[in-house]
Design an enzyme around this catalytic site. Sequence first.
Site, PDB file in Angstrom:
ATOM      1  N   ARG A   1       1.781 -10.506  10.388  1.00 40.60           N
ATOM      2  CA  ARG A   1       3.077  -9.844  10.625  1.00 40.60           C
ATOM      3  C   ARG A   1       4.237 -10.769  10.267  1.00 40.60           C
ATOM      4  O   ARG A   1       5.378 -10.324  10.139  1.00 40.60           O
ATOM      5  CB  ARG A   1       3.242  -9.441  12.096  1.00 40.60           C
ATOM      6  CG  ARG A   1       2.222  -8.479  12.703  1.00 40.60           C
ATOM      7  CD  ARG A   1       2.010  -7.248  11.890  1.00 40.60           C
ATOM      8  NE  ARG A   1       0.860  -7.408  10.995  1.00 40.60           N
ATOM      9  CZ  ARG A   1       0.571  -6.588  10.011  1.00 40.60           C
ATOM     10  NH1 ARG A   1       1.340  -5.545   9.767  1.00 40.60           N
ATOM     11  NH2 ARG A   1      -0.478  -6.800   9.231  1.00 40.60           N
TER      12      ARG A   1
ATOM     13  N   ASP B   1      -3.811   7.592   4.566  1.00 39.61           N
ATOM     14  CA  ASP B   1      -3.384   6.215   4.838  1.00 39.61           C
ATOM     15  C   ASP B   1      -4.085   5.697   6.089  1.00 39.61           C
ATOM     16  O   ASP B   1      -4.516   6.482   6.951  1.00 39.61           O
ATOM     17  CB  ASP B   1      -1.865   6.194   5.028  1.00 39.61           C
ATOM     18  CG  ASP B   1      -1.291   4.788   5.039  1.00 39.61           C
ATOM     19  OD1 ASP B   1      -1.995   3.856   4.612  1.00 39.61           O
ATOM     20  OD2 ASP B   1      -0.139   4.622   5.465  1.00 39.61           O
ATOM     21  N   GLU B   2      -4.196   4.383   6.203  1.00 38.57           N
ATOM     22  CA  GLU B   2      -4.814   3.729   7.382  1.00 38.57           C
ATOM     23  C   GLU B   2      -6.194   4.327   7.678  1.00 38.57           C
ATOM     24  O   GLU B   2      -6.539   4.639   8.821  1.00 38.57           O
ATOM     25  CB  GLU B   2      -3.897   3.865   8.612  1.00 38.57           C
ATOM     26  CG  GLU B   2      -2.500   3.296   8.429  1.00 38.57           C
ATOM     27  CD  GLU B   2      -2.457   1.774   8.420  1.00 38.57           C
ATOM     28  OE1 GLU B   2      -3.533   1.148   8.451  1.00 38.57           O
ATOM     29  OE2 GLU B   2      -1.350   1.214   8.382  1.00 38.57           O
TER      30      GLU B   2
ATOM     31  N   GLN C   1      -8.150  -4.887   9.267  1.00 35.62           N
ATOM     32  CA  GLN C   1      -7.108  -4.505  10.212  1.00 35.62           C
ATOM     33  C   GLN C   1      -7.541  -3.334  11.098  1.00 35.62           C
ATOM     34  O   GLN C   1      -6.708  -2.628  11.664  1.00 35.62           O
ATOM     35  CB  GLN C   1      -5.824  -4.135   9.456  1.00 35.62           C
ATOM     36  CG  GLN C   1      -5.239  -5.297   8.675  1.00 35.62           C
ATOM     37  CD  GLN C   1      -3.916  -4.948   8.018  1.00 35.62           C
ATOM     38  OE1 GLN C   1      -2.899  -4.745   8.695  1.00 35.62           O
ATOM     39  NE2 GLN C   1      -3.923  -4.860   6.704  1.00 35.62           N
TER      40      GLN C   1
ATOM     41  N   LYS D   1       0.810  -1.219   0.000  1.00 35.58           N
ATOM     42  CA  LYS D   1       0.000   0.000   0.000  1.00 35.58           C
ATOM     43  C   LYS D   1       0.844   1.271   0.000  1.00 35.58           C
ATOM     44  O   LYS D   1       0.478   2.256  -0.652  1.00 35.58           O
ATOM     45  CB  LYS D   1      -0.957   0.014   1.188  1.00 35.58           C
ATOM     46  CG  LYS D   1      -0.318   0.187   2.557  1.00 35.58           C
ATOM     47  CD  LYS D   1      -1.375   0.178   3.641  1.00 35.58           C
ATOM     48  CE  LYS D   1      -0.748   0.316   5.031  1.00 35.58           C
ATOM     49  NZ  LYS D   1      -0.122   1.640   5.231  1.00 35.58           N
ATOM     50  N   THR D   2       1.974   1.255   0.706  1.00 38.13           N
ATOM     51  CA  THR D   2       2.816   2.452   0.718  1.00 38.13           C
ATOM     52  C   THR D   2       3.405   2.700  -0.671  1.00 38.13           C
ATOM     53  O   THR D   2       3.525   3.853  -1.118  1.00 38.13           O
ATOM     54  CB  THR D   2       3.941   2.310   1.764  1.00 38.13           C
ATOM     55  OG1 THR D   2       3.367   2.035   3.038  1.00 38.13           O
ATOM     56  CG2 THR D   2       4.757   3.588   1.851  1.00 38.13           C
TER      57      THR D   2
END
Length: 775
Positions: free
Chosen positions: A630, A237-238, A276, A51-52
């Site tokens: 993770r 973002d997020e 998430q 995503k980044t």
Amino acid sequence: MPPSAVWESGEVPEASADADALLAGLNPQQHEAVTHTGSPLLVVAGAGSGKTKVLTHRIAYALATGRARADQVIAITFTNKAAAEMRERVRSLVGPQANRMWVSTFHSACVRILRREYRDVPIRSTFSVYDMQDAQRLMALTCKRLNLDPKQFNPKLFSRRVSDFKNELITPADAAAQARTDFEKKIAEAYRLYNDALQQAHAMDFDDLIMRTVQLLQNNPQVARTYRRRFRHVLVDEYQDTNHAQYMLVRALVGADDDDAGVPPAELTVVGDSDQSIYAFRGATIRNIEEFEKDYPDAHTVVLEQNYRSTQNILSAANAVISANAGRRAKRLWTDSGDGAKVIGYAADSEHDEARFIASEIDSLATENVKPGDVAIFYRTNAQSRALEEIFIRTGLPYRVVGGTRFYERKEIKDALAYLRAIANPDDSVSIRRIFNTPRRGLGDKAEATVAAYAHDHDISFGAAIAAAVDGDIPGLAPRTMNALRDFHATLNEVREFATDASPAEILDAVLDRSGYVATLRASDDPQDESRVENLAELHAVAAEFRETQPDGDLGDFLERVALVADSDSIPDDDAGQITLMTVHTAKGLEFPVVFASGMEDGTFPHARSIDDASQLAEERRLAYVALTRARERLYLTRAAVRSAWGMPQQLPPSRFLAAIPEEVVDWRREVAGAEAFRSTSETSSRLSFGSGYRPKTSDTRRVQRAGAVRATEKDEETIPSLEAGVRVLHDSYGLGTVLEVTGQGWRAVASVDFGDGAVKKLMLRYAPLTKLDV
């Protein structure tokens, strides 16, 4: 000319770089997200899906194709670390012009706007920003001004309620209008006075930064229009972690609710993953991302499912866990990097067995060139770190606790141990001064200074000076202070007298109860105080276990043992790094080659508070999904059949999340703990060997998974089992064993039991969850 006016020019951006080069290496969905134009864009980015990269390439592509100038871009995220990473990655793509963008956190962006537009707020441009402690201190003064008893009206609770109001954009006037009960009216009045005090001081708290920016943009059309003309590209973002105030800030910056035809809405891009969303307790609203397409009917959605972080076995486990959540957007992470190693599962007898297994596996992985710095261990609550820390200290494995404090360095643990040291040593001035007004008992700084001065002048300990004060030897102390001193002195003396014939766990119970320490924490509505109670329960478990292994040990022996375990100097430095210990919440946004997700039991993870609430259980499932995703190369799932709290073992069934994972992706090193295996097969066999390699048939496993949690309690004297050397017994944690010796009688009976592999335990029979077997 005001600062905002410089952005109202109508310059046409120019192309600045090779746009095609920015698309190289993107998968089809990433390509679609980077090149989309016009309508609002929702990028549903699964864990590890890049995503980044999509965000930074989307910014660079807009500049390269001439659709944007650098100063027309604002990219917002949640943490300074994430903002710094995004800024550097954009700079690597577009060069120095990245310095003209706003790439920052929500709060940093709001501070910049408020300082520029301070006249319309109104406030000084040099206003102060209060952190949480400053804000709570101001609220305490506000409550004092209202003559509110802090025991009945906790200032921390008031601060938290005011924070909730501001996150929902509820003003003091709104809060007063909504208040129905006397308690709500007091909070609303405190909110008003608190805000007045902030304004008088030309200060804002963290929640003000966003709320007042939203108010500024909503109430000042010209200012709002100026920022909309400047920021033609808004990226967030997020997005799943936004609260209502942040949601409204984004709409205000974009101009989604503005009908002014002269300034069309900015191009909005939000990136996130509802799977998430794990911060509901902080006010995050999952609906913001789940209903994005309702909020922006012409929105375009791109789903990123290809994962670049984990192996397929890890992803299959994570997909299976999260798929049980109702109402989620269908999404299955996949990778082209292969299946990788199977997920390793281990069912331990106890939290100590679980910690030993984890330490052993980490040691074994070293032969495969896995360094301590490659390993992370996740747990649901901070209290779970204690057993892990102790085994790492004993084995010399280097570790660090992230997002928390080492178990024995946590405030509540240090406070409890200070009480115990004060009981054991009446002249321990450091410990007594630490607990002098903890919990608050009306002995403030002035009283402490007066007693300390007397102790200094008469060359005696602080504890002796307290005794002198109670005897009337220190003049000048107010009657109220004297009463508090007498009660504190009496508390210590009563517990000291009780301690002459009590175990460390019993002494801990007595002092925490008599002092009011636990009662104060339980009366608090602060979630951190609930966590502190859990940590004290873990300390109680340490004390109870100490007595089991060392029946003759007294309080002094226990304090010596704890001091040695807690000595951080015993942790060696290691060039290869340290094992990382953290809660799953803290792990969000991180990744590690090797991950141990520990405590996978119903009642631990998912947490006991969440099991009976559908929405909270869904959040727990998302939290588990975050934990599993993770891991890059190896994932371990461990659980304990028995976990102790307040010295009482709790039998906990396997986490329901484990049952969701396909059998073909998991290699169970031990699927059922020894005691569970005995319970599930005792009808047909009572002479089985319960070594770590025992694997029951599937039907037995399911019976174990359906088992509920059971608490062990202290036995009445008549129910304490009568044992003798040679008798076979079953312990709920340690499994099958043979009695070697029994000393004492009745209430004081202690049995030495051999559980195999050299594990000889001394158990107090009135506490031990021990069953005599007729074999």
